[in-house]
Design a protein around this motif. Structure first.
Motif, PDB file in Angstrom:
ATOM      1  N   SER A 189      -5.556  20.304  23.815  1.00  0.00           N
ATOM      2  CA  SER A 189      -4.742  19.808  24.872  1.00  0.00           C
ATOM      3  C   SER A 189      -4.597  18.379  25.074  1.00  0.00           C
ATOM      4  O   SER A 189      -3.200  17.651  24.821  1.00  0.00           O
ATOM      5  CB  SER A 189      -5.736  19.732  26.083  1.00  0.00           C
ATOM      6  OG  SER A 189      -5.466  20.858  26.869  1.00  0.00           O
ATOM      7  N   GLN A 206      -3.230  22.124  32.552  1.00  0.00           N
ATOM      8  CA  GLN A 206      -4.583  22.929  31.952  1.00  0.00           C
ATOM      9  C   GLN A 206      -5.148  23.109  33.485  1.00  0.00           C
ATOM     10  O   GLN A 206      -5.355  24.036  34.240  1.00  0.00           O
ATOM     11  CB  GLN A 206      -5.266  22.202  31.078  1.00  0.00           C
ATOM     12  CG  GLN A 206      -6.776  24.165  30.744  1.00  0.00           C
ATOM     13  CD  GLN A 206      -7.247  23.322  29.818  1.00  0.00           C
ATOM     14  OE1 GLN A 206      -7.082  22.369  29.013  1.00  0.00           O
ATOM     15  NE2 GLN A 206      -8.196  24.587  29.125  1.00  0.00           N
ATOM     16  N   ASP A 216      -0.421  23.621  29.080  1.00  0.00           N
ATOM     17  CA  ASP A 216      -1.323  24.247  28.392  1.00  0.00           C
ATOM     18  C   ASP A 216      -1.723  25.756  29.323  1.00  0.00           C
ATOM     19  O   ASP A 216      -2.697  25.480  30.465  1.00  0.00           O
ATOM     20  CB  ASP A 216      -1.923  23.116  29.171  1.00  0.00           C
ATOM     21  CG  ASP A 216      -3.117  22.607  27.953  1.00  0.00           C
ATOM     22  OD1 ASP A 216      -3.346  21.778  27.688  1.00  0.00           O
ATOM     23  OD2 ASP A 216      -3.711  24.215  27.408  1.00  0.00           O
TER      24      ASP A 216
HETATM   25 MG   LIG Z   1      -7.914  22.053  26.487  1.00  0.00          MG
END
Ligand SMILES: [Mg+2]
Ligand SMILES: Nc1ncnc2c1ncn2[C@@H]1O[C@H](COP(=O)(O)OP(=O)(O)OP(=O)(O)O)[C@@H](O)[C@H]1O
Ligand SMILES: Nc1ncnc2c1ncn2[C@@H]1O[C@H](COP(=O)(O)OP(=O)(O)OP(=O)(O)O)[C@@H](O)[C@H]1O
Ligand SMILES: [Mg+2]
Lengths: 227, 227
Positions: B45, B90, B166
């Protein structure tokens, strides 16, 4: 023992009503390990929130250890949750301003566990989920999968009889996920009741019972042949 | 064209420093489809935030279409992001008080697209990701996988050249996830550059290139034999 009798949950949005759980009956005995699968939007989290006493049904009855839950007030529900149930939220629901350690300590604070024992136990559980080097990080200072594991550690901190985990491995790579599968296996051997919402085949194949939800109803409820 | 040259990202937490990305060099050409895999906490990330101009490296250089990114100010970075890059976070990062439709319209508002065209396009994209019946729901009125798909729809709303996703399928069952895999396939055929962090084998096997991260560095970078 969990006993849902014709339970429904309807979200009333004014113009439209969403029947997320539809006259569902379900019985889970102590010590069972149950995987709950189903399409996105099929009612899994709504069902978990009902079982976990975080939400009340629109209709139907829910008995937890033979006690009718809907007659309890908010404080009594919170007391039952804190003592009997560990809940891993799909969106983690961590306190943003607290460290990983403090987040795991929180249920023990409610249960009036002494400070030093709390810290010892919280550290131990965070190490078990692989976060020994991240105990002082706050959620914003953690990766997605690390936050997810803090949420799992917090659910275990009061050593609850019933563990409700809503998608506990969605953000984990195969190795970290395998560690969590092993942890659930140990909890099952200790006699805990496990109810796990998952899309992860490894988790589902390690549960003794697999329930498929579809449109708020139970589509199938089978014993796992290969476990 | 994405060109990272010896880029590092260090989080300075006072007592300890976390080197989340460690002297990483990476070149991605327009139209490539790249899967990024690696253990939880390995820096995926953080790397995506650097590529997506959401964060600046502690060290090293980043050229996007031959333009050095670190010399740009915040407003210029936001302009580049809004025009060239679609980012699926995410943790979804949706506006809590806006409906699914309004969340998908947001990038088009920045790009000054007219109201009726915005609504038409936002509705169309939400239908493509299977949420045609949920356009008026706010994030709290959606399931986890539905929120995830709103985040994906929003990333596509300005028809960006580069799509950074993500973990776009972590909360989706196999059928909904398969729909997203198909969508990524179509975007790849349209010539978009796709960079997808994933633990999902289906996504990884449909990307032409697979990069494994380990401790903030590239552990392997291979062309996918089976795609
Ligand atoms: Mg991550
Ligand atoms: N703001 C921050 N401050 C300190 N450490 C951080 C911060 N953000 C991330 N980290 C640490 O940097 C490392 C890399 O984080 P990152 O989010 O990039 O991992 P990831 O590969 O995306 O993991 P996951 O698969 O779990 O999402 C992690 O160990 C994390 O604890
Ligand atoms: N507060 C709410 N108001 C209105 N509708 C809601 C609300 N919460 C959930 N819903 C709807 O109820 C349905 C069931 O939601 P639920 O979160 O239980 O699904 P789920 O099976 O957990 O899905 P996922 O796998 O995506 O997490 C969804 O279609 C969702 O849009
Ligand atoms: Mg859910």
């Amino acid at each position: 023992m969990i006993n849902l009798d014709q339970v429904s949950k309807v979200y009333d949005m004014g113009a439209v009503k969403v029947r997320a759980v539809d006259h569902l009956s379900l019985r889970i005995e102590p010590g069972e390990s149950v995987a709950v699968l189903g399409p996105s939007g099929s009612g899994k989290s709504t069902l978990m929130n009902l079982i976990g006493c975080l939400d009340t049904p629109t209709d139907g009855a829910y008995f937890l250890d033979n006690e009718p839950v809907q007659n309890l007030n908010r404080a009594q529900l919170a007391g039952i949750r804190n003592k009997k149930i560990g809940f891993v939220f799909q969106n983690f629901n961590l306190l943003a301003y607290a460290t990983a350690l403090e987040n795991v300590e929180l249920p023990m604070i409610y249960a009036r566990v002494a400070g030093s024992e709390r810290k010892r136990r919280a550290t131990e559980i965070l190490e078990i989920v692989g976060l020994g080097a991240r105990v002082a990080h706050r959620p914003a200072e953690l990766s997605g999968g690390e936050r997810q594991r803090v949420a799992l550690a917090r659910a275990l901190s009061n050593d609850p009889e019933i563990i409700l985990a809503d998608e506990p491995t969605g953000n984990l790579d195969s190795k970290s996920g395998a560690e969590i599968v092993k942890l659930f296996g140990r909890l099952h051997q200790e006699g805990k009741t496990l109810i796990i919402v998952t899309h992860d085949e490894r988790i589902a194949s390690n549960c003794k019972r697999v329930i498929h939800l579809l449109d708020g109803r139970i589509d199938s409820d089978t014993l796992n042949g290969n476990s």
